[in-house]
Design a protein around this motif. Structure first.
Motif, PDB file in Angstrom:
ATOM      1  N   TYR A 112      29.313   3.775   3.818  1.00  0.00           N
ATOM      2  CA  TYR A 112      30.771   3.895   3.914  1.00  0.00           C
ATOM      3  C   TYR A 112      31.235   3.740   5.367  1.00  0.00           C
ATOM      4  CZ  TYR A 112      35.498   5.683   3.383  1.00  0.00           C
ATOM      5  OH  TYR A 112      36.869   5.821   3.405  1.00  0.00           O
ATOM      6  N   LYS A 113      30.474   4.313   6.274  1.00  0.00           N
ATOM      7  CA  LYS A 113      30.818   4.212   7.698  1.00  0.00           C
ATOM      8  C   LYS A 113      30.799   2.759   8.167  1.00  0.00           C
ATOM      9  CE  LYS A 113      29.625   6.082  12.266  1.00  0.00           C
ATOM     10  NZ  LYS A 113      29.640   4.771  12.945  1.00  0.00           N
ATOM     11  N   ILE A 123      37.884  -6.466  12.235  1.00  0.00           N
ATOM     12  CA  ILE A 123      37.298  -7.598  11.528  1.00  0.00           C
ATOM     13  C   ILE A 123      37.999  -7.797  10.183  1.00  0.00           C
ATOM     14  CG2 ILE A 123      35.199  -8.352  10.312  1.00  0.00           C
ATOM     15  CD1 ILE A 123      33.603  -7.263  12.680  1.00  0.00           C
ATOM     16  N   CYS A 124      38.496  -6.711   9.612  1.00  0.00           N
ATOM     17  CA  CYS A 124      39.222  -6.788   8.352  1.00  0.00           C
ATOM     18  C   CYS A 124      40.435  -5.851   8.377  1.00  0.00           C
ATOM     19  CB  CYS A 124      38.314  -6.454   7.171  1.00  0.00           C
ATOM     20  SG  CYS A 124      37.627  -4.779   7.215  1.00  0.00           S
ATOM     21  N   SER A 125      41.411  -6.170   7.542  1.00  0.00           N
ATOM     22  CA  SER A 125      42.614  -5.332   7.442  1.00  0.00           C
ATOM     23  C   SER A 125      42.439  -4.218   6.429  1.00  0.00           C
ATOM     24  CB  SER A 125      43.816  -6.190   7.029  1.00  0.00           C
ATOM     25  OG  SER A 125      44.048  -7.207   7.958  1.00  0.00           O
ATOM     26  N   ASN A 126      41.565  -4.455   5.443  1.00  0.00           N
ATOM     27  CA  ASN A 126      41.370  -3.489   4.359  1.00  0.00           C
ATOM     28  C   ASN A 126      39.897  -3.349   4.017  1.00  0.00           C
ATOM     29  OD1 ASN A 126      44.348  -3.175   3.432  1.00  0.00           O
ATOM     30  ND2 ASN A 126      44.034  -5.391   3.385  1.00  0.00           N
ATOM     31  N   ILE A 127      39.544  -2.205   3.440  1.00  0.00           N
ATOM     32  CA  ILE A 127      38.199  -2.034   2.875  1.00  0.00           C
ATOM     33  C   ILE A 127      38.351  -1.774   1.381  1.00  0.00           C
ATOM     34  CG2 ILE A 127      37.146  -1.228   5.005  1.00  0.00           C
ATOM     35  CD1 ILE A 127      37.314   1.637   3.894  1.00  0.00           C
ATOM     36  N   GLY A 128      37.388  -2.275   0.601  1.00  0.00           N
ATOM     37  CA  GLY A 128      37.519  -2.156  -0.848  1.00  0.00           C
ATOM     38  C   GLY A 128      36.195  -1.914  -1.541  1.00  0.00           C
ATOM     39  N   ILE A 129      36.280  -1.740  -2.851  1.00  0.00           N
ATOM     40  CA  ILE A 129      35.086  -1.518  -3.683  1.00  0.00           C
ATOM     41  C   ILE A 129      35.325  -2.163  -5.045  1.00  0.00           C
ATOM     42  CG2 ILE A 129      35.928   0.728  -4.524  1.00  0.00           C
ATOM     43  CD1 ILE A 129      32.979   1.653  -4.518  1.00  0.00           C
ATOM     44  N   SER A 130      34.276  -2.769  -5.596  1.00  0.00           N
ATOM     45  CA  SER A 130      34.372  -3.440  -6.890  1.00  0.00           C
ATOM     46  C   SER A 130      33.472  -2.729  -7.895  1.00  0.00           C
ATOM     47  CB  SER A 130      33.948  -4.913  -6.744  1.00  0.00           C
ATOM     48  OG  SER A 130      34.126  -5.609  -7.952  1.00  0.00           O
ATOM     49  N   LYS A 139      33.185  10.239  -9.294  1.00  0.00           N
ATOM     50  CA  LYS A 139      32.315  10.790  -8.256  1.00  0.00           C
ATOM     51  C   LYS A 139      32.523  10.054  -6.924  1.00  0.00           C
ATOM     52  CE  LYS A 139      27.501  12.102  -7.456  1.00  0.00           C
ATOM     53  NZ  LYS A 139      26.134  12.127  -8.034  1.00  0.00           N
ATOM     54  N   ILE A 140      32.665   8.749  -6.993  1.00  0.00           N
ATOM     55  CA  ILE A 140      32.806   7.946  -5.773  1.00  0.00           C
ATOM     56  C   ILE A 140      34.210   8.060  -5.179  1.00  0.00           C
ATOM     57  CG2 ILE A 140      32.855   5.574  -4.885  1.00  0.00           C
ATOM     58  CD1 ILE A 140      30.518   4.964  -6.792  1.00  0.00           C
ATOM     59  N   LEU A 141      35.225   7.908  -6.014  1.00  0.00           N
ATOM     60  CA  LEU A 141      36.596   7.887  -5.503  1.00  0.00           C
ATOM     61  C   LEU A 141      37.105   9.265  -5.079  1.00  0.00           C
ATOM     62  CD1 LEU A 141      38.344   5.273  -7.813  1.00  0.00           C
ATOM     63  CD2 LEU A 141      37.242   4.959  -5.596  1.00  0.00           C
ATOM     64  N   SER A 142      36.434  10.318  -5.531  1.00  0.00           N
ATOM     65  CA  SER A 142      36.831  11.659  -5.084  1.00  0.00           C
ATOM     66  C   SER A 142      36.321  11.951  -3.667  1.00  0.00           C
ATOM     67  CB  SER A 142      36.296  12.717  -6.053  1.00  0.00           C
ATOM     68  OG  SER A 142      34.875  12.712  -6.065  1.00  0.00           O
ATOM     69  N   LYS A 143      35.337  11.160  -3.216  1.00  0.00           N
ATOM     70  CA  LYS A 143      34.738  11.392  -1.896  1.00  0.00           C
ATOM     71  C   LYS A 143      35.139  10.353  -0.857  1.00  0.00           C
ATOM     72  CE  LYS A 143      30.510  13.723  -3.509  1.00  0.00           C
ATOM     73  NZ  LYS A 143      29.032  13.653  -3.510  1.00  0.00           N
ATOM     74  N   TYR A 144      35.438   9.130  -1.306  1.00  0.00           N
ATOM     75  CA  TYR A 144      35.688   8.044  -0.365  1.00  0.00           C
ATOM     76  C   TYR A 144      37.027   7.370  -0.644  1.00  0.00           C
ATOM     77  CZ  TYR A 144      30.667   8.721   0.156  1.00  0.00           C
ATOM     78  OH  TYR A 144      29.419   9.269   0.337  1.00  0.00           O
ATOM     79  N   ASN A 145      37.693   6.980   0.426  1.00  0.00           N
ATOM     80  CA  ASN A 145      38.992   6.322   0.303  1.00  0.00           C
ATOM     81  C   ASN A 145      38.869   4.819   0.534  1.00  0.00           C
ATOM     82  OD1 ASN A 145      40.510   8.750  -0.103  1.00  0.00           O
ATOM     83  ND2 ASN A 145      40.285   9.186   2.080  1.00  0.00           N
ATOM     84  N   LYS A 167      44.218   8.293 -14.021  1.00  0.00           N
ATOM     85  CA  LYS A 167      44.531   9.437 -13.163  1.00  0.00           C
ATOM     86  C   LYS A 167      43.791   9.364 -11.832  1.00  0.00           C
ATOM     87  CE  LYS A 167      45.403  12.651 -16.976  1.00  0.00           C
ATOM     88  NZ  LYS A 167      44.898  13.868 -17.686  1.00  0.00           N
ATOM     89  N   ILE A 168      42.616   8.732 -11.863  1.00  0.00           N
ATOM     90  CA  ILE A 168      41.782   8.663 -10.657  1.00  0.00           C
ATOM     91  C   ILE A 168      42.185   7.507  -9.756  1.00  0.00           C
ATOM     92  CG2 ILE A 168      39.416   8.400  -9.806  1.00  0.00           C
ATOM     93  CD1 ILE A 168      38.491   9.426 -12.569  1.00  0.00           C
TER      94      ILE A 168
END
Length: 214
Positions: A112-113, A123-130, A139-145, A167-168
């Protein structure tokens, strides 16, 4: 709600998906031209795609906002940073984690770091996850933005619309992207190994009755 169209590149000069279709560069550039004329200037690629460097370095793509998918391995991070050493490359719209399971492993904080650092380094304007597997979303979205979250959504796969997920994911100012809207082309093609299944026969009948059959 502002809607955008992102052009995927998994099948650019490479076989992709269940149908193993590919798109040559000439037709791809024609697609880009049409999209750009309609102000749909978003492209998604990945370091796992053979064409990724071609897309990232080609002058034809400088007007487009590019999302780059990566598993954030050490060598991949170096590749991304090397692209931007000379500062001539346009900043990426988003660097997106291709494999969410990386955030369930022992070195999840380092992963994540790495994403956050790429954003800090401009280098990028946004960070994302697929996401592919929905079982670890909470579990993932409750810990990382993340700025952008991506899910599959089509007529056969509508898990994202279930209330327990809504809701998540629909919170704050997170951008939601959907992919596989045509189920890797299966919804546009009648000749594939699933054509005779009950689900697809019902789908074809629905398309025919609705008058949407081309």
């Amino acid at each position: 709600m502002k809607k955008k169209l992102v052009l995927g590149t998994a099948n650019l000069i490479d076989n992709y998906g269940i149908l193993k279709n590919s798109l040559d560069e000439k037709n791809f550039l024609e697609c880009l031209k049409k999209l750009n004329n309609k102000n749909y200037n978003y492209i998604e690629t990945s370091l796992n795609y053979k064409n990724s460097y071609k897309i990232l370095k080609n002058k034809n793509f400088t007007k487009f906002n590019i999302t780059l998918k990566t598993n954030l391995l050490v060598n991949e991070i170096l590749k991304i940073k090397n692209l931007f050493k000379n500062k001539k490359q346009k900043k990426l719209y988003c660097v997106m984690l291709h494999d969410p399971n990386k955030l369930l492993l022992r070195k999840k904080k380092e992963v994540y770091k790495s994403l956050v650092d790429l954003k800090k380094e401009n280098i990028c304007s946004n960070i994302g996850i697929s996401f592919y597997d929905f079982s670890h979303i909470k579990k993932i979205l409750s810990k990382y933005n993340f700025d952008i979250i991506q899910f599959p959504l089509n007529l056969f796969d509508q898990r994202i619309l279930e209330s327990k997920y809504k809701k998540i994911i629909f919170k704050n100012k997170t951008i939601i992207q959907v992919r596989s809207i045509f189920l890797q082309g299966l919804l546009l093609n009648k000749k594939h190994k699933f054509s005779d299944t009950k689900e697809f026969k019902n789908y074809y009948n629905w398309v025919k009755k609705s008058g949407k059959e081309s």
